[in-house]
Scaffold this active site. Structure first.
Site, PDB file in Angstrom:
ATOM      1  N   LYS A 277      25.748  29.410  44.503  1.00 60.98           N
ATOM      2  CA  LYS A 277      26.672  29.557  45.241  1.00 60.98           C
ATOM      3  C   LYS A 277      27.096  28.221  45.828  1.00 60.98           C
ATOM      4  O   LYS A 277      28.402  27.914  46.054  1.00 60.98           O
ATOM      5  CB  LYS A 277      26.716  30.542  46.208  1.00 60.98           C
TER       6      LYS A 277
ATOM      7  N   GLY B 118      19.092  36.724  60.310  1.00 64.22           N
ATOM      8  CA  GLY B 118      19.050  35.769  59.034  1.00 64.22           C
ATOM      9  C   GLY B 118      20.029  34.689  59.297  1.00 64.22           C
ATOM     10  O   GLY B 118      20.986  34.960  60.011  1.00 64.22           O
TER      11      GLY B 118
END
Ligand code: ATR
Length: 279
Positions: free
Chosen positions: A69, A131
């Site tokens: 990505k 996260g």
């Protein structure tokens, strides 16, 4: 003579178990679009050459997944504002004659799933996101724009959460902490954006974050409940959900960018439900 189908696909490594060909195949049949969608298993060293050749040979668009990505954001000639903000690209589209546009539909996919499919409110709610990697980066801006009362990023490595938050301070208040120092009290929504589910682990967050009204959402998904979903249920949350809806909604956003038509995601989610077992 029949026109050859336009070519699309998903590039990742590994990518064999991707549901994207199934999802986009259903979208194409449903909307009468003449396209094919294939898997491209490409190692990082070959990513750039493979993608440039795909487009040079007439390919129209690619989804991009782990671990490419960031490389996709570097490769694109132009980024949409939301891809620029996310610093990552999950959708590449041929733009004009030979330009490659990079977009990121992950955040829009999550927000659509939460708000439209599941009826989960974010505005004025206490939200915890666990996260501070690429998955969190991709969804922070659209979540902040919904105006949560509180948005806390908890990460195993607190410094990573602090560094990430710095890129979003202009969009709203963010709090950062490590997994042991999450502000007390139950949250309305807890999103697991760690990669812990992939190895069957649960991030070591206190179960006191869960109350009877808490919705727990794992961005990960699998045929069985993820460890986070099981943990959330065991501690009495109101709903524990896997990220199937986010997967289908981010795909729908990509499809709309490529083809200019919005597919109906309901039948696709229902078909996935028949194939797997939705929580
Ligand atoms: P992604 O692009 O999927 O977000 P990443 O950038 O490697 O992948 O980030 C993975 C995230 O999952 C990080 O927040 C990581 O925590 P650290 O920053 O402390 O490494 C988190 N993570 C992975 N495994 C975890 C585990 N077992 N418990 C808690 N957090 C975990």
């Amino acid at each position: 003579m029949n026109t050859p189908p336009d070519r699309y696909g998903v590039v990742g490594h590994p990518v064999a178990h991707s549901f994207s060909p199934f999802i986009h195949g259903m979208f194409a049949r449903q909307t009468g679009q003449n396209l094919v969608y294939r898997l491209h298993d490409v190692a990082p060293a070959q990513f750039r050459g493979h993608v440039l050749e795909f487009f040079a040979r007439g390919g129209r668009g690619l989804n991009v997944t782990v671990p490419h990505k960031l490389a996709a954001a570097e490769l694109a000639n132009e980024l949409t504002p939301r891809a620029e903000r996310a610093g990552a690209v999950n959708t590449l589209a041929l733009h004009g004659e030979n330009q490659i546009l990079g977009d990121n539909t992950d955040g829009a996919g999550l927000v659509h799933d939460l708000q439209i499919n599941l009826g989960v409110a974010v505005n004025k709610r206490r939200v915890l996101i666990i996260g501070a990697g690429g998955a969190t980066r991709g969804v922070l801006a659209p979540l902040l724009m919904l105006g949560p009362a509180e948005l806390v990023i908890a990460n195993r490595t607190a410094e990573r959460a602090v560094a990430l938050a710095q890129d979003f301070v202009d969009l709203g208040a963010l709090q950062c902490c490590d997994l042991n120092t999450v502000p007390s009290g139950a949250f309305d929504l807890i999103i697991n954006a760690t990669s812990a589910s992939l190895s069957g682990d649960v991030p070591a967050v206190s179960a006191a974050t869960i109350g009877a009204g808490t919705v727990c959402y794992d961005m990960a998904y699998g045929k069985e409940d993820t460890a986070f979903v099981r943990w959330a249920r065991e501690h009495g949350c109101s709903r524990a959900l896997q990220g199937w809806g986010m997967l289908v909604e981010q795909a729908a956003e990509s499809f709309e960018l490529w083809r200019g038509v919005r597919p109906d995601t309901g039948p696709v989610l229902a078909a996935l439900e028949r194939q797997t077992r939705l929580s």
